[in-house]
Design a protein around this motif. Structure first.
Motif, PDB file in Angstrom:
ATOM      1  N   PHE A  48       0.822  -1.212   0.000  1.00  0.00           N
ATOM      2  CA  PHE A  48       0.000   0.000   0.000  1.00  0.00           C
ATOM      3  C   PHE A  48       0.857   1.264   0.000  1.00  0.00           C
ATOM      4  N   TYR A  49       0.348   2.278  -0.644  1.00  0.00           N
ATOM      5  CA  TYR A  49       0.933   3.620  -0.576  1.00  0.00           C
ATOM      6  C   TYR A  49      -0.219   4.625  -0.584  1.00  0.00           C
ATOM      7  N   TRP A  50       0.037   5.838  -0.098  1.00  0.00           N
ATOM      8  CA  TRP A  50      -0.999   6.845  -0.015  1.00  0.00           C
ATOM      9  C   TRP A  50      -1.164   7.538  -1.361  1.00  0.00           C
ATOM     10  N   ASP A  51      -2.364   7.457  -1.932  1.00  0.00           N
ATOM     11  CA  ASP A  51      -2.692   8.098  -3.208  1.00  0.00           C
ATOM     12  C   ASP A  51      -3.274   9.475  -2.883  1.00  0.00           C
ATOM     13  N   GLU A  52      -2.434  10.476  -2.953  1.00  0.00           N
ATOM     14  CA  GLU A  52      -2.828  11.837  -2.552  1.00  0.00           C
ATOM     15  C   GLU A  52      -4.030  12.372  -3.328  1.00  0.00           C
ATOM     16  N   PRO A  53      -4.057  12.284  -4.662  1.00  0.00           N
ATOM     17  CA  PRO A  53      -5.212  12.828  -5.389  1.00  0.00           C
ATOM     18  C   PRO A  53      -6.541  12.164  -5.004  1.00  0.00           C
ATOM     19  N   ARG A  54      -6.510  10.896  -4.633  1.00  0.00           N
ATOM     20  CA  ARG A  54      -7.734  10.180  -4.265  1.00  0.00           C
ATOM     21  C   ARG A  54      -7.964  10.135  -2.754  1.00  0.00           C
ATOM     22  N   SER A  55      -6.986  10.603  -1.993  1.00  0.00           N
ATOM     23  CA  SER A  55      -7.064  10.616  -0.521  1.00  0.00           C
ATOM     24  C   SER A  55      -7.403   9.240   0.046  1.00  0.00           C
ATOM     25  N   ARG A  56      -6.645   8.234  -0.405  1.00  0.00           N
ATOM     26  CA  ARG A  56      -6.869   6.880   0.105  1.00  0.00           C
ATOM     27  C   ARG A  56      -5.629   6.032  -0.115  1.00  0.00           C
ATOM     28  N   TRP A  57      -5.576   4.929   0.639  1.00  0.00           N
ATOM     29  CA  TRP A  57      -4.511   3.950   0.453  1.00  0.00           C
ATOM     30  C   TRP A  57      -4.829   3.113  -0.769  1.00  0.00           C
ATOM     31  N   THR A  58      -3.831   2.800  -1.546  1.00  0.00           N
ATOM     32  CA  THR A  58      -4.013   1.974  -2.734  1.00  0.00           C
ATOM     33  C   THR A  58      -2.754   1.147  -2.960  1.00  0.00           C
ATOM     34  N   THR A  59      -2.768   0.293  -3.939  1.00  0.00           N
ATOM     35  CA  THR A  59      -1.602  -0.520  -4.261  1.00  0.00           C
ATOM     36  C   THR A  59      -1.476  -0.626  -5.772  1.00  0.00           C
ATOM     37  N   LEU A  60      -0.278  -0.858  -6.221  1.00  0.00           N
ATOM     38  CA  LEU A  60      -0.052  -1.046  -7.645  1.00  0.00           C
ATOM     39  C   LEU A  60      -0.616  -2.384  -8.078  1.00  0.00           C
ATOM     40  N   LYS A  61      -0.971  -2.494  -9.339  1.00  0.00           N
ATOM     41  CA  LYS A  61      -1.421  -3.760  -9.903  1.00  0.00           C
ATOM     42  C   LYS A  61      -0.626  -4.020 -11.169  1.00  0.00           C
ATOM     43  N   GLY A  62      -0.484  -5.293 -11.497  1.00  0.00           N
ATOM     44  CA  GLY A  62       0.276  -5.660 -12.689  1.00  0.00           C
ATOM     45  C   GLY A  62       1.732  -5.920 -12.341  1.00  0.00           C
ATOM     46  N   LYS A  63       2.617  -5.660 -13.282  1.00  0.00           N
ATOM     47  CA  LYS A  63       4.045  -5.904 -13.066  1.00  0.00           C
ATOM     48  C   LYS A  63       4.649  -4.781 -12.224  1.00  0.00           C
ATOM     49  N   VAL A  64       5.356  -5.174 -11.163  1.00  0.00           N
ATOM     50  CA  VAL A  64       5.924  -4.223 -10.214  1.00  0.00           C
ATOM     51  C   VAL A  64       7.404  -4.534 -10.022  1.00  0.00           C
ATOM     52  N   ASP A  65       8.240  -3.507 -10.062  1.00  0.00           N
ATOM     53  CA  ASP A  65       9.670  -3.683  -9.809  1.00  0.00           C
ATOM     54  C   ASP A  65       9.899  -3.966  -8.335  1.00  0.00           C
ATOM     55  N   VAL A  66      10.834  -4.864  -8.047  1.00  0.00           N
ATOM     56  CA  VAL A  66      11.192  -5.230  -6.670  1.00  0.00           C
ATOM     57  C   VAL A  66      12.692  -5.051  -6.522  1.00  0.00           C
ATOM     58  N   TYR A  67      13.113  -4.369  -5.461  1.00  0.00           N
ATOM     59  CA  TYR A  67      14.530  -4.136  -5.190  1.00  0.00           C
ATOM     60  C   TYR A  67      14.875  -4.678  -3.812  1.00  0.00           C
ATOM     61  N   VAL A  68      16.040  -5.303  -3.681  1.00  0.00           N
ATOM     62  CA  VAL A  68      16.483  -5.865  -2.408  1.00  0.00           C
ATOM     63  C   VAL A  68      17.899  -5.393  -2.143  1.00  0.00           C
ATOM     64  N   GLY A  69      18.148  -4.934  -0.931  1.00  0.00           N
ATOM     65  CA  GLY A  69      19.486  -4.493  -0.554  1.00  0.00           C
ATOM     66  C   GLY A  69      19.555  -4.238   0.933  1.00  0.00           C
TER      67      GLY A  69
END
Length: 57
Positions: free
Chosen positions: A21-42
């Motif tokens: 989840f991340y805060w979607d400022e224009p919609r004033s709500r929590w949302t999440t990405l859908k589809g292909k998402v980049d993942v980073y580990v370090g």
């Protein structure tokens, strides 16, 4: 998990939809990405050692 320098180990962990989840400022709500998402580990945000792509449904 702690590894010694040069040590390698395979692991798995659960990532729930809420974890992404991340805060979607224009919609004033929590949302999440859908589809292909980049993942980073370090060890930190400044030291991304591995990258990949996952699909969020």
């Amino acid at each position: 998990m702690t590894l010694k320098p040069g040590e390698r180990r395979r692991t798995t962990f659960l990532i729930t939809r809420r974890t992404l989840f991340y805060w979607d400022e224009p919609r004033s709500r929590w949302t999440t990405l859908k589809g292909k998402v980049d993942v980073y580990v370090g060890s930190s945000a400044a030291d991304m050692e591995h990258a990949g792509i996952t699909t969020v449904k």
